[in-house]
Design a protein around this motif. Structure first.
Motif, PDB file in Angstrom:
ATOM      1  N   TYR A 170     -14.113  44.461 -19.751  1.00  0.00           N
ATOM      2  CA  TYR A 170     -14.236  43.766 -18.524  1.00  0.00           C
ATOM      3  C   TYR A 170     -15.571  43.631 -17.619  1.00  0.00           C
ATOM      4  CZ  TYR A 170     -11.382  42.085 -14.393  1.00  0.00           C
ATOM      5  OH  TYR A 170     -10.766  41.277 -13.262  1.00  0.00           O
ATOM      6  N   SER A 171     -16.199  44.697 -17.946  1.00  0.00           N
ATOM      7  CA  SER A 171     -17.724  44.770 -17.298  1.00  0.00           C
ATOM      8  C   SER A 171     -18.469  43.754 -18.080  1.00  0.00           C
ATOM      9  CB  SER A 171     -18.137  46.094 -17.144  1.00  0.00           C
ATOM     10  OG  SER A 171     -18.546  46.598 -18.560  1.00  0.00           O
ATOM     11  N   SER A 219      -8.030  42.334 -20.060  1.00  0.00           N
ATOM     12  CA  SER A 219      -8.787  42.779 -18.945  1.00  0.00           C
ATOM     13  C   SER A 219      -8.012  42.760 -17.599  1.00  0.00           C
ATOM     14  CB  SER A 219     -10.174  42.206 -18.792  1.00  0.00           C
ATOM     15  OG  SER A 219     -10.917  42.449 -19.874  1.00  0.00           O
ATOM     16  N   CYS A 226     -18.545  50.666 -16.987  1.00  0.00           N
ATOM     17  CA  CYS A 226     -17.242  50.991 -17.108  1.00  0.00           C
ATOM     18  C   CYS A 226     -17.093  52.418 -16.427  1.00  0.00           C
ATOM     19  CB  CYS A 226     -16.721  50.950 -18.455  1.00  0.00           C
ATOM     20  SG  CYS A 226     -17.426  52.328 -19.538  1.00  0.00           S
ATOM     21  N   THR A 233     -22.596  55.834 -16.656  1.00  0.00           N
ATOM     22  CA  THR A 233     -23.386  54.565 -16.401  1.00  0.00           C
ATOM     23  C   THR A 233     -24.870  54.766 -16.156  1.00  0.00           C
ATOM     24  OG1 THR A 233     -21.604  53.964 -14.918  1.00  0.00           O
ATOM     25  CG2 THR A 233     -23.541  52.857 -14.380  1.00  0.00           C
ATOM     26  N   SER A 290     -13.572  58.517 -20.294  1.00  0.00           N
ATOM     27  CA  SER A 290     -14.012  57.371 -19.648  1.00  0.00           C
ATOM     28  C   SER A 290     -15.124  56.660 -20.915  1.00  0.00           C
ATOM     29  CB  SER A 290     -14.795  57.616 -18.574  1.00  0.00           C
ATOM     30  OG  SER A 290     -13.963  57.822 -17.519  1.00  0.00           O
ATOM     31  N   ALA A 329     -12.040  48.483 -19.498  1.00  0.00           N
ATOM     32  CA  ALA A 329     -12.987  48.460 -18.653  1.00  0.00           C
ATOM     33  C   ALA A 329     -14.318  48.064 -19.128  1.00  0.00           C
ATOM     34  CB  ALA A 329     -13.330  49.994 -18.097  1.00  0.00           C
ATOM     35  N   ASP A 330     -14.810  48.524 -20.480  1.00  0.00           N
ATOM     36  CA  ASP A 330     -15.978  48.146 -20.898  1.00  0.00           C
ATOM     37  C   ASP A 330     -15.972  46.706 -21.120  1.00  0.00           C
ATOM     38  OD1 ASP A 330     -14.184  48.448 -22.982  1.00  0.00           O
ATOM     39  OD2 ASP A 330     -15.738  48.964 -24.507  1.00  0.00           O
ATOM     40  N   ASP A 377     -18.455  59.788 -14.305  1.00  0.00           N
ATOM     41  CA  ASP A 377     -18.486  58.297 -14.422  1.00  0.00           C
ATOM     42  C   ASP A 377     -19.939  57.914 -14.156  1.00  0.00           C
ATOM     43  OD1 ASP A 377     -15.817  58.074 -15.370  1.00  0.00           O
ATOM     44  OD2 ASP A 377     -15.032  58.347 -12.914  1.00  0.00           O
TER      45      ASP A 377
END
Length: 696
Positions: free
Chosen positions: A275-276, A410, A286, A659, A527, A272-273, A655
């Motif tokens: 992908y972001s 991803s 993420c 962020t 996460s 996820a990291d 989560d």
């Protein structure tokens, strides 16, 4: 509807009638004390002392009779043991048969005694709860504190039935010896503790002992995680109806739905990291990507829970469609270069969370005799999905293009899961069978009534004494109203979050706080693992995936050890406190205290936090099911929904914390995100000690 007092009168053994708790008297006294305190005739402290003496007398009468019966049963077993020794080496089957039947007769009487103790223990718990409700939740704490740990405690005799368990053990041992001697075997049951004597009476005794002592094994312990009510009070006709309508493939489809959803939740965590970042956002976004699914689940849990009052098939179809399109959007977001599309995809996935339906199907449609296995299957499917998600992500480390669509580490989780949900939807469409009670409900009664009839608890029934004069009947009716504050509406399930909240006692609120804390701690750990390990240790996606998969794979072995051993050696509340303390230690160990943050420190602290959070979840949900109001065992706003919402909110907040902390820079991320779970953990431990005696 029948309250516990009527059930006690109906189920008690006639010749033991005078030795049961006088529940009716206790209710009358409670009503009198309430009136006296309202008019100023007595203060609360005086009421406390007076009621304690009455309760002491009740318990003493129960305990002395119980000890008398234990001695009588022990004497009979001893006499039969002498007869068994006398026929040692002889092969007269008629004598062996008669002796076996004599032992079984003792077993039947032992089951009666176990039920006697269980009924009285239930009455004591209920009367303590009623007193707490009227006088501010102080009496149970006082009474248990002063009685339970006293050297002459009689309360311990009721709730810790060492003597009865010893009698049960002697009966099992002697019957086993009788069988072994008849077959020529010389092994003791102590030589093979895993081998259980197969005898119908011993099975009844063991079930009664387990129910009474809350003894457990691995499967029962797993089942507790599901928070699915194991209703022992439904009638044979109701369970026969479930047997006839039970459909194994439909149950399997619910378990596969649970498994796939957990895979879907965690398959994106290792990537996820990245992908972001590829979409132009910070790596710590993420947290939003992972948490957006949980945000949607807060709402989906409610409408799926309500929908399951009318159907199981349609919600599962809707869930599969939402998850298919959600994963499709997640995969397409890369080529569209849109973080918004990615987030919409994850939100759609969250809106497809049908765990409330899966749990409800097991509770409503699976026969009682296999409901425990189904509950354990629900938890096992969740645990395996949690481990397989990151593990599967580790195998998707490739990159290729087909018709301008990019397939890489991803996007592949989205493509794989969309295909999986499409195949599941086809299987569901052709194989799922809607339970028959929905069709019957449409003809006879509203679904909201019929779907909950099988969840009736101990306080429900149909009896009303026929031979009563009018004054006595009026008195009892008034008393029934007083007993519940509760009749008419009091047995009905909660109809909103507000009405459900009003049913929460302080001990229930503390257990929900603990559940929030453990889910918060686990979500922070999982996460941010990719961001933290990349920053401090330069781990690649495969290393993160393996680490998370190993964490997930610890769930079942840890539950096996705790469920098979520790829950039989210690009380649930003791394991609860110890696990909370260990989670706190794991969180403290996770902080970065020096410029150099090592892999051994991170891995060991993560294992301690995760493993003991899993242990904590099991005992927490076990205690929650015991202290929660029976009205929360059914309906849309049930205990399962409340615990799900508490856990989901914890994930959302965790989560969002990741962020938000990302704006402070990666160097501060770890310590900043660990501060909230540290504080909540300390608060939950303090709250547990404040309500410790109410968990007795």
């Amino acid at each position: 509807m029948v309250n516990f007092g009527k059930k006690l009168m109906a189920d008690q053994v006639e010749e033991w009638k005078e030795y049961y708790i006088n529940y009716k008297l206790m209710k009358k006294m409670l009503k009198k004390y309430v009136q006296q305190t309202q008019i100023g005739g007595k203060d609360c402290e005086q009421v406390l002392k007076d009621f304690s003496r009455v309760l002491d007398d009740q318990i003493e009468r129960i305990v002395l009779f119980m000890l008398q019966q234990q001695g009588y049963l022990a004497s009979r077993i001893e006499d039969l043991g002498g007869q068994r020794a006398a026929i040692l080496g002889r092969v007269d089957t008629s004598i062996v048969f008669k002796l076996r039947e004599d032992y079984r007769e003792v077993g039947r009487d032992l089951v009666k005694l176990l039920r006697f103790v269980d009924m009285n223990a239930t009455g004591l718990r209920k009367i303590l709860k009623k007193f707490d409700k009227r006088f501010g939740y102080k009496f149970t704490d006082y009474y248990v504190t002063t009685r339970a740990n006293h050297p002459y405690s009689q309360l311990q005799q009721v709730f810790k039935q060492v003597g009865i368990v010893a009698v049960a053990g002697a009966l099992s041992r002697n019957l086993a010896y009788l069988e072994d001697e008849h077959r020529g075997s010389f092994l003791s049951i102590y030589d093979n503790p895993s081998v259980v004597l197969k005898d119908p009476i011993i099975d009844q005794v063991n079930r009664a002992v387990q129910k009474l002592t809350h003894a457990t094994n691995f499967m029962q312990y797993l089942g507790q995680h599901a928070l699915i009510v194991q209703d022992d009070t439904q009638s044979g006709s109701e369970d026969l109806e479930k047997d006839e309508s039970y459909h194994f493939m439909s149950l399997l489809l619910n378990l596969v739905n649970t498994f796939l959803y957990m895979v879907n939740t965690y398959i994106i965590v290792p990537t996820a990291d990245d992908y972001s970042v590829s979409l132009g956002a910070a790596a710590t976004v993420c947290g939003i990507i992972i948490g957006s699914m949980a945000v949607a689940q807060v709402f989906s849990s409610v409408y799926f829970s309500a929908w399951s009052n009318k159907s199981y098939f349609r919600p599962l179809v809707f869930s599969s469609i939402m998850l298919f399109f959600g994963n499709l959007l997640y995969a397409l977001a890369y080529d569209m270069n849109s973080l918004i599309v990615l987030l919409i995809g994850r939100i759609l996935c969250g809106l497809g969370s049908a765990r409330a339906v899966n749990r409800r199907y097991i509770s409503d449609c699976v026969p009682l005799k296999i409901r425990l296995q189904a509950s354990a299957g629900f938890v096992s499917a969740s645990a395996l999905g949690m481990a397989c998600g990151p593990g599967l992500a580790g195998f998707l480390q490739t990159k290729f293009t087909i018709y301008s669509l990019t397939f890489n580490q991803s996007t592949l989780p989205g493509w794989v899961m969309s295909i999986a949900w499409l195949l599941y939807l086809v299987w569901l469409w052709f194989s799922f069978k809607e339970p028959e009670h929905f069709a019957k409900a449409a003809v006879s009664t509203p679904p909201s009534e019929s779907s909950h009839q099988e969840s009736a608890n101990l306080e429900e029934g149909l009896a009303q004494p026929l031979l009563q004069d009018s004054d006595e009947r009026m008195d009892e009716n008034a008393e029934d109203n007083d007993d519940n504050e509760e009749t008419e509406n009091s047995h009905a399930p909660a109809t909103s979050f507000v009405s459900a909240y009003k049913l929460l006692t302080p001990s229930v609120k503390v257990q929900l706080l603990i559940y929030f804390m453990l889910k918060y701690a686990m979500e922070i750990l999982l996460s941010e693992s990719s961001v933290v390990t990349t920053y401090y240790f330069n781990w690649n996606t495969s290393a993160v995936a393996i680490f998370l998969a190993i964490l997930g794979l610890t769930v079942l072995p840890v539950n096996a050890v705790v469920g098979s051993y520790f829950t039989n050696w210690f009380e649930d509340r003791q394991i609860l406190v110890a696990s909370e303390i260990m989670v706190l230690i794991g969180i403290i160990m996770s902080f970065r205290y020096t410029p150099h943050y090592s892999v051994p420190q991170y891995v060991s602290s993560a294992l301690i936090t995760f493993v003991f959070a899993e242990v904590l979840e099991g005992v927490n949900l076990s205690l929650l099911s015991r202290v929660m109001s029976s009205r929360l065992s059914r309906g849309t706003y049930n205990g399962g929904l409340l615990s799900t919402e508490a856990g989901t909110l914890a994930r959302v907040v965790a989560d969002a914390t990741i962020t938000a902390a990302g704006y402070l820079g990666p160097d501060l991320l770890l310590n900043v995100t660990l501060l909230p779970p540290l504080v909540i953990s300390i608060v939950s431990i303090v709250a547990t000690f404040c309500t410790y005696n109410t968990l007795y």
